[in-house]
Write an enzyme that holds these catalytic residues in place. Sequence first.
Site, mmCIF file in Angstrom:
data_model
loop_
_atom_site.group_PDB
_atom_site.id
_atom_site.type_symbol
_atom_site.label_atom_id
_atom_site.label_comp_id
_atom_site.label_asym_id
_atom_site.label_seq_id
_atom_site.Cartn_x
_atom_site.Cartn_y
_atom_site.Cartn_z
ATOM 1 N N LYS A 20 0.857 -1.313 -0.118
ATOM 2 C CA LYS A 20 -0.255 0.138 -0.033
ATOM 3 C C LYS A 20 0.820 1.110 0.005
ATOM 4 O O LYS A 20 2.165 1.103 0.409
ATOM 5 C CB LYS A 20 -1.074 0.172 1.021
ATOM 6 C CG LYS A 20 -1.886 -1.250 1.140
ATOM 7 C CD LYS A 20 -3.075 -0.999 2.111
ATOM 8 C CE LYS A 20 -3.973 -2.184 2.250
ATOM 9 N NZ LYS A 20 -4.963 -1.965 3.106
ATOM 10 N N TYR A 60 -12.608 -2.357 -3.914
ATOM 11 C CA TYR A 60 -13.139 -2.483 -2.677
ATOM 12 C C TYR A 60 -14.640 -2.464 -2.552
ATOM 13 O O TYR A 60 -15.201 -2.193 -1.566
ATOM 14 C CB TYR A 60 -12.263 -1.199 -1.903
ATOM 15 C CG TYR A 60 -11.098 -1.862 -1.255
ATOM 16 C CD1 TYR A 60 -10.672 -2.703 -0.509
ATOM 17 C CD2 TYR A 60 -9.997 -1.063 -1.674
ATOM 18 C CE1 TYR A 60 -9.609 -3.169 0.019
ATOM 19 C CE2 TYR A 60 -8.830 -1.146 -1.139
ATOM 20 C CZ TYR A 60 -8.526 -2.178 -0.421
ATOM 21 O OH TYR A 60 -7.203 -2.601 -0.010
ATOM 22 N N ASN A 123 -1.976 0.156 6.502
ATOM 23 C CA ASN A 123 -1.588 -0.954 7.423
ATOM 24 C C ASN A 123 -0.708 -1.729 6.263
ATOM 25 O O ASN A 123 -0.794 -3.128 6.422
ATOM 26 C CB ASN A 123 -2.991 -1.957 7.786
ATOM 27 C CG ASN A 123 -3.552 -2.288 6.712
ATOM 28 O OD1 ASN A 123 -3.592 -2.158 5.366
ATOM 29 N ND2 ASN A 123 -4.518 -3.185 6.907
ATOM 30 N N HIS A 126 -2.505 -5.337 1.326
ATOM 31 C CA HIS A 126 -3.645 -6.058 1.276
ATOM 32 C C HIS A 126 -3.261 -7.533 0.858
ATOM 33 O O HIS A 126 -2.330 -7.470 0.108
ATOM 34 C CB HIS A 126 -4.378 -5.273 0.355
ATOM 35 C CG HIS A 126 -5.499 -6.104 -0.070
ATOM 36 N ND1 HIS A 126 -6.741 -6.228 0.407
ATOM 37 C CD2 HIS A 126 -5.643 -6.880 -1.177
ATOM 38 C CE1 HIS A 126 -7.390 -7.054 0.066
ATOM 39 N NE2 HIS A 126 -7.015 -7.623 -1.236
ATOM 40 N N GLU A 137 -9.587 -10.952 -7.695
ATOM 41 C CA GLU A 137 -8.590 -9.964 -7.330
ATOM 42 C C GLU A 137 -7.357 -10.045 -8.499
ATOM 43 O O GLU A 137 -7.247 -9.031 -9.176
ATOM 44 C CB GLU A 137 -7.981 -9.943 -6.035
ATOM 45 C CG GLU A 137 -9.192 -9.700 -4.967
ATOM 46 C CD GLU A 137 -8.793 -9.578 -3.398
ATOM 47 O OE1 GLU A 137 -7.526 -9.674 -3.314
ATOM 48 O OE2 GLU A 137 -9.577 -9.149 -2.797
HETATM 49 P P1 CMP Z 1 -7.527 -4.633 3.570
HETATM 50 O O1 CMP Z 1 -6.919 -5.880 3.654
HETATM 51 O O2 CMP Z 1 -6.700 -3.674 2.478
HETATM 52 O O3 CMP Z 1 -8.998 -4.610 3.346
HETATM 53 C C1 CMP Z 1 -9.875 -3.531 3.443
HETATM 54 C C2 CMP Z 1 -9.301 -2.226 3.921
HETATM 55 O O4 CMP Z 1 -9.956 -1.169 4.802
HETATM 56 C C3 CMP Z 1 -8.433 -2.951 5.314
HETATM 57 O O5 CMP Z 1 -7.315 -3.676 4.832
HETATM 58 C C4 CMP Z 1 -8.254 -1.762 6.175
HETATM 59 O O6 CMP Z 1 -6.760 -1.219 5.796
HETATM 60 C C5 CMP Z 1 -9.172 -0.584 5.670
HETATM 61 N N1 CMP Z 1 -9.854 -0.225 6.838
HETATM 62 C C6 CMP Z 1 -9.881 1.152 7.337
HETATM 63 N N2 CMP Z 1 -10.631 1.150 8.622
HETATM 64 C C7 CMP Z 1 -11.117 -0.032 8.541
HETATM 65 C C8 CMP Z 1 -11.802 -0.616 9.971
HETATM 66 N N3 CMP Z 1 -12.587 0.083 10.598
HETATM 67 N N4 CMP Z 1 -12.189 -1.994 9.710
HETATM 68 C C9 CMP Z 1 -11.567 -2.836 8.698
HETATM 69 N N5 CMP Z 1 -10.780 -2.333 7.746
HETATM 70 C C10 CMP Z 1 -10.561 -0.821 7.741
#
Ligand code: CMP
Length: 144
Positions: A20, A60, A123, A126, A137
Amino acid sequence: MLQYLIFQRKNVEQTLSIIKPDAVKQGFESQINERFEKSELRIVKQKKLHLTKEEAENFYAVHKERPFFNALVAYMTSGEVIVQVLEGENAVMRNREIMGATDPKAAAPGTIRKDFGQSIEANAVHGSDSLENATNEIKFFFGD
Ligand code: CMP
């Protein structure tokens, strides 16, 4: 002999990973790739791109109704990402294990998100959450 061969067959899968914007900006690409390699996940396809708003919204789409959707799209389009296809035995689950929990604060020590993530949104990576989603995906970014 046939029995032996069947016994030896491994459950080789492919999964989609995205490094990311926060992790790309901080130069964590090679350290994250090392984690994949150590876990015997081979990078078989890779490209760096800057997602458009439409691409991020479509990727998403499953989170469309969630309160964090707009922020997630804004964040994922805030810089370059590296999209990768990882291949290896039980690749989907293996990648989820080494990524760690979605929130870096809750992720286990030694996981990618614990070591390189900043927040639940930024984070670091993904990873597909099921084999079915991995197929979709991978198709989304690399076609058939
Ligand atoms: P990812 O695995 O990319 O899938 C969806 C993303 O939404 C997740 O990682 C997080 O980075 C993001 N996200 C942001 N806020 C939240 C939240 N409150 N709960 C879950 N995912 C979140």
